[in-house]
Design a protein around this motif. Structure first.
Motif, PDB file in Angstrom:
ATOM      1  N   GLU A   6     -25.306 -44.530 -10.154  1.00  0.00           N
ATOM      2  CA  GLU A   6     -24.588 -43.604 -10.097  1.00  0.00           C
ATOM      3  C   GLU A   6     -23.076 -43.564  -9.812  1.00  0.00           C
ATOM      4  O   GLU A   6     -22.132 -42.761 -10.294  1.00  0.00           O
ATOM      5  N   TRP A  10     -19.867 -41.513 -11.155  1.00  0.00           N
ATOM      6  CA  TRP A  10     -19.158 -40.310 -10.205  1.00  0.00           C
ATOM      7  C   TRP A  10     -17.900 -40.801  -9.938  1.00  0.00           C
ATOM      8  O   TRP A  10     -16.899 -39.895  -9.716  1.00  0.00           O
ATOM      9  N   HIS A  77     -19.476 -36.258 -17.437  1.00  0.00           N
ATOM     10  CA  HIS A  77     -20.186 -36.181 -16.188  1.00  0.00           C
ATOM     11  C   HIS A  77     -20.495 -34.694 -15.927  1.00  0.00           C
ATOM     12  O   HIS A  77     -21.499 -34.088 -15.606  1.00  0.00           O
TER      13      HIS A  77
ATOM     14  N   TRP B 206     -27.549 -39.288  -4.381  1.00  0.00           N
ATOM     15  CA  TRP B 206     -27.212 -39.194  -5.725  1.00  0.00           C
ATOM     16  C   TRP B 206     -27.962 -38.327  -6.640  1.00  0.00           C
ATOM     17  O   TRP B 206     -27.759 -38.147  -7.818  1.00  0.00           O
ATOM     18  N   THR B 209     -26.431 -32.709  -7.388  1.00  0.00           N
ATOM     19  CA  THR B 209     -25.508 -32.024  -8.517  1.00  0.00           C
ATOM     20  C   THR B 209     -24.410 -31.236  -7.877  1.00  0.00           C
ATOM     21  O   THR B 209     -23.587 -30.457  -8.508  1.00  0.00           O
ATOM     22  N   ASN B 229     -21.742 -34.748   0.066  1.00  0.00           N
ATOM     23  CA  ASN B 229     -20.641 -35.489  -0.744  1.00  0.00           C
ATOM     24  C   ASN B 229     -19.934 -36.330  -0.076  1.00  0.00           C
ATOM     25  O   ASN B 229     -19.300 -37.496  -0.558  1.00  0.00           O
ATOM     26  N   LYS B 232     -21.623 -39.328  -0.522  1.00  0.00           N
ATOM     27  CA  LYS B 232     -21.358 -39.985  -2.042  1.00  0.00           C
ATOM     28  C   LYS B 232     -20.012 -40.841  -2.091  1.00  0.00           C
ATOM     29  O   LYS B 232     -20.139 -41.972  -2.660  1.00  0.00           O
TER      30      LYS B 232
END
Lengths: 118, 251
Positions: A6, A10, A77, B206, B209, B229, B232
């Motif tokens: 991902e 991302w 996305h 991941w 969303t 976040n 990520k």
């Protein structure tokens, strides 16, 4: 646990979002309002000759490609995740359509820009 | 009960596995005063109207995390929600969404607890330290990096709020990822590599969303969406730099 791939999507999404937030509204203003109505810029700012000259330079090519490709990856996305959140779980089909579209757009933009010779 | 008592209708989602094929709603008329929580309303039902209604509770003051339930469709602690806010209408209480119902308002927390154990929710010291070396020191700035995430009371409201967990229970989920961040972000901790094997997977950060409803429903002001976040970003940096960073590729 398998490492997720991902981050690729991302990162493109994040870069596109950042770019869209920073220059998106300015681009809409310049190309859609200011130039056609002749505020600030003269109406021929975006004439064919000017735009051709812009996309003949490497800096111009990089800018145009970044704007087109990163905006596309961002949208791909966002739409992919939105469909997922709205209950469309045809994962492979949605992925192919969204990311495939962004990929195709990127390739077409890059090819077209490379074909513009000085 | 005081003279100015009012009556409110509480609809309770019942599920008694020995007699109900599927959950059914049952309505109770409950006299209440303005200082009564939804939990107290349920306790009134259990004490005076129907002793068979089952629900979890313990502290009555939003610190034990036992009494989470769906109140008019929103995940809330029933001890921190007041009946007066639903009057003159009624309210509906149901078991937390996305979790299997064990009985009435009691959900099965096995999945949550198993996942919680799997992230090593404790400090794994960076370097071993002998007793005579004293305690691990930490500055207030270092503490600020994780403090809000340490307020989690494991009430699972964020799991009932998270649409991704609802769609795919393999997703580690907001609360536990926030707790993972709590330990990873602690300056005394050295367990990041062990924990991030899960964090960097589809089941980890991941799977999110970025809907953000988890942070909205948290009764303790924890912001799991923010924790996820931040990670990520860490995970993406690690993904691209892992082959040029010593130890970056993990195990």
């Amino acid at each position: 646990m398998k490492r997720s791939n991902e981050p690729i999507f991302w990162s493109l999404f994040g870069a596109g979002g950042m770019l869209a937030a920073l220059i998106g509204p300015a681009l809409v203003f310049i190309t859609g309002i200011a130039v056609p109505f002749g505020f600030v810029f003269s109406p021929d700012t975006m004439s064919y000759a000017h735009m051709l000259a812009f996309s003949q330079s490497w800096a111009g090519k990089v800018f145009v490609l970044a704007v087109i490709a990163l905006f596309l990856w961002h949208a791909a996305h966002r739409i992919h995740i939105l469909l997922h959140d709205f209950g469309v779980h045809a994962v492979t089909a949605v992925r192919v359509l969204c990311y495939g579209g962004a990929f195709a757009g990127t390739v077409i933009a890059a090819y077209t820009l490379l074909m513009i010779k000085a | 009960m005081a003279e100015n008592e009012k009556i409110i209708e509480i609809e309770v989602l019942r599920y008694r596995p020995e007699q109900d094929k599927e959950p059914v709603l049952q309505t109770y008329k409950v006299p209440f005063t303005d200082d009564m929580s939804v939990l107290q309303g349920l306790q009134y039902i259990k004490d005076y109207l129907d002793g068979t209604v089952s629900f979890r509770w313990s502290c009555r003051m939003a610190i034990c995390g036992s009494c989470g339930m769906m109140i008019d469709g929103k995940p809330k602690l029933s001890c921190k929600t007041f009946l007066r806010d639903y009057y003159p209408g009624g309210l509906r209480v149901e078991a937390l969404a996305h979790l299997p119902i064990e009985r009435d308002l009691v959900v099965d927390a096995t999945d949550f607890v198993t996942k919680l154990e799997s992230i090593k929710p404790y400090i794994i010291p960076k370097e071993p330290r002998a007793l005579e070396q004293g305690e691990y020191l930490q500055t207030p700035q270092q503490r600020d990096m994780y403090e809000q995430f340490s307020s989690c009371i494991n009430c699972m409201l964020c799991y009932a709020a998270c649409p991704q967990y609802g769609l795919n229970p393999k997703f580690t989920g907001p609360g536990i990822l926030a707790l993972m961040h709590r330990y990873n972000a602690d300056s005394r901790d050295g367990g990041q590599a062990e924990r991030n094997e899960l964090g960097y997977a589809d089941e980890g950060y991941w799977g999110c969303t970025a809907v953000g409803y988890c942070s909205e429903v948290c009764p303790k002001g924890v912001d799991p969406a923010n924790a996820i976040n931040q990670n990520k970003m860490n995970s993406a940096i690690n993904y691209f730099t892992r082959f040029v960073t010593p130890g970056g590729a993990g195990k």
